[in-house]
Design a protein around this motif. Structure first.
Motif, PDB file in Angstrom:
ATOM      1  N   UNK A  24      53.034  33.400   6.709  1.00 31.75           N
ATOM      2  CA  UNK A  24      53.883  32.478   5.962  1.00 31.75           C
ATOM      3  C   UNK A  24      54.925  33.340   5.272  1.00 31.75           C
ATOM      4  N   UNK A  25      56.172  32.877   5.232  1.00 37.49           N
ATOM      5  CA  UNK A  25      57.192  33.703   4.597  1.00 37.49           C
ATOM      6  C   UNK A  25      58.123  32.889   3.719  1.00 37.49           C
ATOM      7  N   UNK A  26      58.689  33.582   2.742  1.00 37.81           N
ATOM      8  CA  UNK A  26      59.682  32.997   1.842  1.00 37.81           C
ATOM      9  C   UNK A  26      60.751  34.050   1.601  1.00 37.81           C
ATOM     10  N   UNK A  27      61.649  33.771   0.658  1.00 38.35           N
ATOM     11  CA  UNK A  27      62.711  34.726   0.335  1.00 38.35           C
ATOM     12  C   UNK A  27      62.155  36.009  -0.270  1.00 38.35           C
ATOM     13  N   UNK A  28      61.048  35.896  -1.001  1.00 39.34           N
ATOM     14  CA  UNK A  28      60.550  37.041  -1.754  1.00 39.34           C
ATOM     15  C   UNK A  28      59.443  37.836  -1.078  1.00 39.34           C
ATOM     16  N   UNK A  29      58.629  37.189  -0.253  1.00 34.96           N
ATOM     17  CA  UNK A  29      57.539  37.917   0.389  1.00 34.96           C
ATOM     18  C   UNK A  29      57.007  37.235   1.640  1.00 34.96           C
ATOM     19  N   UNK A  30      56.177  37.991   2.366  1.00 36.67           N
ATOM     20  CA  UNK A  30      55.424  37.487   3.515  1.00 36.67           C
ATOM     21  C   UNK A  30      53.970  37.418   3.091  1.00 36.67           C
ATOM     22  N   UNK A  31      53.263  36.413   3.579  1.00 41.38           N
ATOM     23  CA  UNK A  31      51.824  36.353   3.343  1.00 41.38           C
ATOM     24  C   UNK A  31      51.143  36.262   4.699  1.00 41.38           C
ATOM     25  N   UNK A  32      50.334  37.279   5.010  1.00 43.21           N
ATOM     26  CA  UNK A  32      49.492  37.262   6.204  1.00 43.21           C
ATOM     27  C   UNK A  32      48.120  36.790   5.722  1.00 43.21           C
TER      28      UNK A  32
END
Length: 113
Positions: A24-32
């Motif tokens: 999952x990704x956003x402007x500030x980080x990725x989450x695996x």
């Protein structure tokens, strides 16, 4: 700071999540994330040199860790690796916490109540 139970530390755990997990990704980080190894959520934090020098990277890790600690009871029981993007270095802790919860909610990674 996250409790020892909720931290991922070993390189093989990080590599497993990167290899087998969803993203999952956003402007500030990725989450695996992947299905949990244990009965509680565990979180690892990764900040590359692209974000800044060691002082900046440490600050970013502390901010992400604190946002996770304050909201750990809301996390679904999975293992997570949160990777910071370069845009995070100028953000305040409240902005990071809001963005983290928004991303988790968007991807169905919050506990159902």
């Amino acid at each position: 700071m996250l409790s020892k139970l909720n931290r991922l530390k070993k390189k093989k755990e990080f590599n497993y999540i990167y290899k087998k997990g969803e993203v999952a990704h956003s402007k500030l980080f990725l989450i695996h994330y992947v299905k949990a190894f244990k009965r509680y959520p565990q979180i690892g934090i990764s900040v590359s040199k692209q974000v800044g020098n060691s002082v900046v990277r440490s600050r970013v890790k502390r901010i992400i860790s604190e946002a996770c600690r304050l909201n750990i009871e809301k996390f679904a029981v999975k293992n997570y690796v949160i990777t910071a993007k370069e845009e995070i270095k100028d953000k305040k802790s409240t902005d990071v916490e809001i963005e983290l919860l928004r991303l988790l909610k968007k991807n169905g990674l919050l506990k159902e109540e």
